[in-house]
Design a protein around this motif. Structure first.
Motif, short mmCIF file in Angstrom:
data_model
loop_
_atom_site.label_atom_id
_atom_site.label_comp_id
_atom_site.label_asym_id
_atom_site.label_seq_id
_atom_site.Cartn_x
_atom_site.Cartn_y
_atom_site.Cartn_z
N MET A 1 0.85 -1.20 0.00
CA MET A 1 0.00 0.00 0.00
C MET A 1 0.87 1.24 0.00
SD MET A 1 -3.06 1.05 2.63
CE MET A 1 -3.99 -0.41 2.19
N ASN A 2 0.63 2.16 -0.89
CA ASN A 2 1.44 3.37 -0.98
C ASN A 2 0.87 4.48 -0.11
OD1 ASN A 2 3.00 2.10 -2.82
ND2 ASN A 2 2.31 3.27 -4.59
N THR A 3 1.73 5.39 0.29
CA THR A 3 1.30 6.58 1.01
C THR A 3 1.47 7.78 0.11
OG1 THR A 3 2.01 5.60 3.09
CG2 THR A 3 1.68 7.97 3.09
N LYS A 4 0.54 8.68 0.12
CA LYS A 4 0.52 9.76 -0.86
C LYS A 4 1.64 10.76 -0.64
CE LYS A 4 -2.74 13.02 1.33
NZ LYS A 4 -2.04 14.26 1.11
N ILE A 5 2.13 11.33 -1.71
CA ILE A 5 3.10 12.40 -1.65
C ILE A 5 2.44 13.63 -1.04
CG2 ILE A 5 2.60 13.31 -3.96
CD1 ILE A 5 5.58 13.84 -4.28
N SER A 6 3.20 14.40 -0.28
CA SER A 6 2.61 15.53 0.43
C SER A 6 2.09 16.59 -0.53
CB SER A 6 3.63 16.15 1.38
OG SER A 6 4.61 16.84 0.65
N ALA A 7 1.03 17.26 -0.10
CA ALA A 7 0.47 18.35 -0.90
C ALA A 7 1.48 19.47 -1.07
CB ALA A 7 -0.80 18.88 -0.24
N VAL A 8 2.32 19.67 -0.04
CA VAL A 8 3.34 20.73 -0.11
C VAL A 8 4.33 20.45 -1.24
CG1 VAL A 8 5.26 21.81 1.11
CG2 VAL A 8 3.13 21.30 2.33
N ALA A 9 4.75 19.18 -1.36
CA ALA A 9 5.71 18.84 -2.41
C ALA A 9 5.09 19.01 -3.78
CB ALA A 9 6.18 17.40 -2.22
N LEU A 10 3.84 18.60 -3.93
CA LEU A 10 3.17 18.75 -5.21
C LEU A 10 2.97 20.22 -5.55
CD1 LEU A 10 0.52 15.91 -5.04
CD2 LEU A 10 2.35 16.13 -6.70
N ALA A 11 2.58 21.00 -4.55
CA ALA A 11 2.37 22.43 -4.79
C ALA A 11 3.68 23.09 -5.22
CB ALA A 11 1.82 23.10 -3.53
N ILE A 14 4.32 22.76 -8.84
CA ILE A 14 3.51 23.62 -9.70
C ILE A 14 3.92 25.09 -9.55
CG2 ILE A 14 1.16 24.46 -10.10
CD1 ILE A 14 1.66 21.67 -11.11
N VAL A 15 3.85 25.58 -8.31
CA VAL A 15 4.10 27.00 -8.07
C VAL A 15 5.54 27.37 -8.38
CG1 VAL A 15 4.05 28.81 -6.34
CG2 VAL A 15 2.28 27.07 -6.35
N THR A 52 -4.81 26.47 -16.35
CA THR A 52 -5.18 25.24 -15.66
C THR A 52 -6.36 24.61 -16.37
OG1 THR A 52 -4.42 26.12 -13.54
CG2 THR A 52 -5.94 24.26 -13.47
N ALA A 53 -6.19 23.35 -16.79
CA ALA A 53 -7.24 22.66 -17.52
C ALA A 53 -8.35 22.19 -16.59
CB ALA A 53 -6.65 21.47 -18.27
N GLU A 54 -9.55 22.13 -17.12
CA GLU A 54 -10.67 21.55 -16.38
C GLU A 54 -10.57 20.03 -16.51
OE1 GLU A 54 -15.58 21.58 -16.35
OE2 GLU A 54 -14.45 23.04 -17.54
N ARG A 181 -1.13 20.79 -14.38
CA ARG A 181 -1.48 21.69 -13.28
C ARG A 181 -2.89 21.38 -12.77
NH1 ARG A 181 0.70 26.63 -12.22
NH2 ARG A 181 1.65 26.64 -14.28
N GLY A 182 -3.83 21.21 -13.71
CA GLY A 182 -5.21 20.91 -13.32
C GLY A 182 -5.33 19.60 -12.59
N LEU A 183 -4.61 18.57 -13.05
CA LEU A 183 -4.68 17.26 -12.40
C LEU A 183 -4.14 17.29 -10.98
CD1 LEU A 183 -3.62 14.94 -15.37
CD2 LEU A 183 -5.83 14.90 -14.18
N VAL A 184 -3.04 18.00 -10.77
CA VAL A 184 -2.46 18.08 -9.43
C VAL A 184 -3.41 18.81 -8.48
CG1 VAL A 184 -0.59 19.03 -8.06
CG2 VAL A 184 -0.08 17.87 -10.20
N GLU A 185 -3.97 19.93 -8.91
CA GLU A 185 -4.89 20.68 -8.06
C GLU A 185 -6.15 19.86 -7.78
OE1 GLU A 185 -5.56 24.44 -9.92
OE2 GLU A 185 -3.49 25.14 -9.59
N TRP A 186 -6.64 19.15 -8.78
CA TRP A 186 -7.82 18.29 -8.65
C TRP A 186 -7.55 17.15 -7.67
CZ3 TRP A 186 -7.91 13.20 -10.95
CH2 TRP A 186 -9.17 12.60 -11.06
N TYR A 187 -6.39 16.54 -7.81
CA TYR A 187 -5.99 15.46 -6.90
C TYR A 187 -5.92 15.96 -5.46
CZ TYR A 187 -2.38 13.24 -4.09
OH TYR A 187 -1.66 12.72 -3.05
N GLN A 188 -5.30 17.11 -5.25
CA GLN A 188 -5.16 17.64 -3.90
C GLN A 188 -6.51 17.91 -3.26
OE1 GLN A 188 -2.62 20.99 -4.90
NE2 GLN A 188 -0.88 20.03 -3.90
#
Length: 227
Positions: A1-11, A14-15, A52-54, A181-188
């Motif tokens: 089972m995997n543990t998700k990457i932190s939102a901070v790292a993903l942000a 992008i940013v 950012t794509a929908e 960008r849209g996929l990462v924000e959507w995932y978060q």
């Protein structure tokens, strides 16, 4: 089972403009990479790519099905691959195809390889998404261990071509910074809403469950259906 990457790292990816292209250097830590042929900086410098794509929800089953199941999964997660091989086909036959369950698949991003796989799966649109997803999971043991980043990207391109996508389509999808960008924000947003900490995670009519066997799934769904 995997543990998700932190939102901070993903942000930060992008940013901070942390785009990177397979075969053109070493990816910075926590960067979600674009494995396309054009340079990453060129992609982010264009006005269109920076938008950012929908994001389209990928669903199966009747819209008015009495039970809703959402799966949160990563294409690099072995447990997710096992679920799609051992459990999902029977669940689809018994519950989705019979109009009892509305099923939604949502990607979780632990790493750049899972993101690349997502871009390829979505490249064929809604009609091809689940077929490509099956192909990605069926061959997870080979493409995810292909070696270098460039080799993994090439293996994913091969899957796309086997699904009927041409090279131009694939490169367009794999260099689409707006989609990324849209996929990462959507995932978060999704992960926060349903407190997703590992994969696969299932949300059945709003209640969150961890990975389970077909028998356990069936018991829960039958109870929800009053059967």
């Amino acid at each position: 089972m995997n543990t998700k990457i932190s939102a901070v790292a993903l942000a930060a990816a992008i940013v901070g403009g942390g785009w990177w292209v397979a075969g053109q250097g070493t990816a910075p830590d926590a960067t979600i990479a674009l494995p396309g042929a054009a340079s990453a900086q060129e992609a982010t410098d264009t006005e269109t790519a920076s938008e950012t794509a929908e994001i389209t929800e990928m669903t199966l089953g009747a819209e008015d099905a009495p039970v809703e199941v959402i799966e949160y999964a990563s294409y690099t997660c072995p447990h997710c691959a096992a679920f799609h091989e051992d459990v999902f086909p029977q669940m689809k036959e018994d519950y989705i195809d019979t109009g009892k369950v509305r099923f939604t698949y949502r990607e979780v991003y632990f790493d750049k390889y899972g993101m690349w796989a997502s871009l390829v799966a979505r490249c064929g649109g809604e009609e091809r998404f689940f077929g490509i997803t099956d192909m990605i999971y069926d061959t997870q043991g080979s493409w995810s261990r292909a070696g270098s980043d460039a080799a993994i990207a090439d293996e994913l391109r091969k899957i796309g071509r086997m699904a009927g996508l041409d090279n131009e389509q694939l490169e367009s999808c794999l260099t689409d910074a707006g989609q990324l960008r849209g996929l990462v924000e959507w995932y978060q947003a999704n992960a926060e809403e349903h407190n997703v900490r590992a994969t696969p995670t299932f949300v059945i009519d709003g209640e969150t469950y961890s990975n389970m066997s077909y028998a356990e799934f069936s018991d829960i769904l039958d109870e929800r259906l009053g059967e």
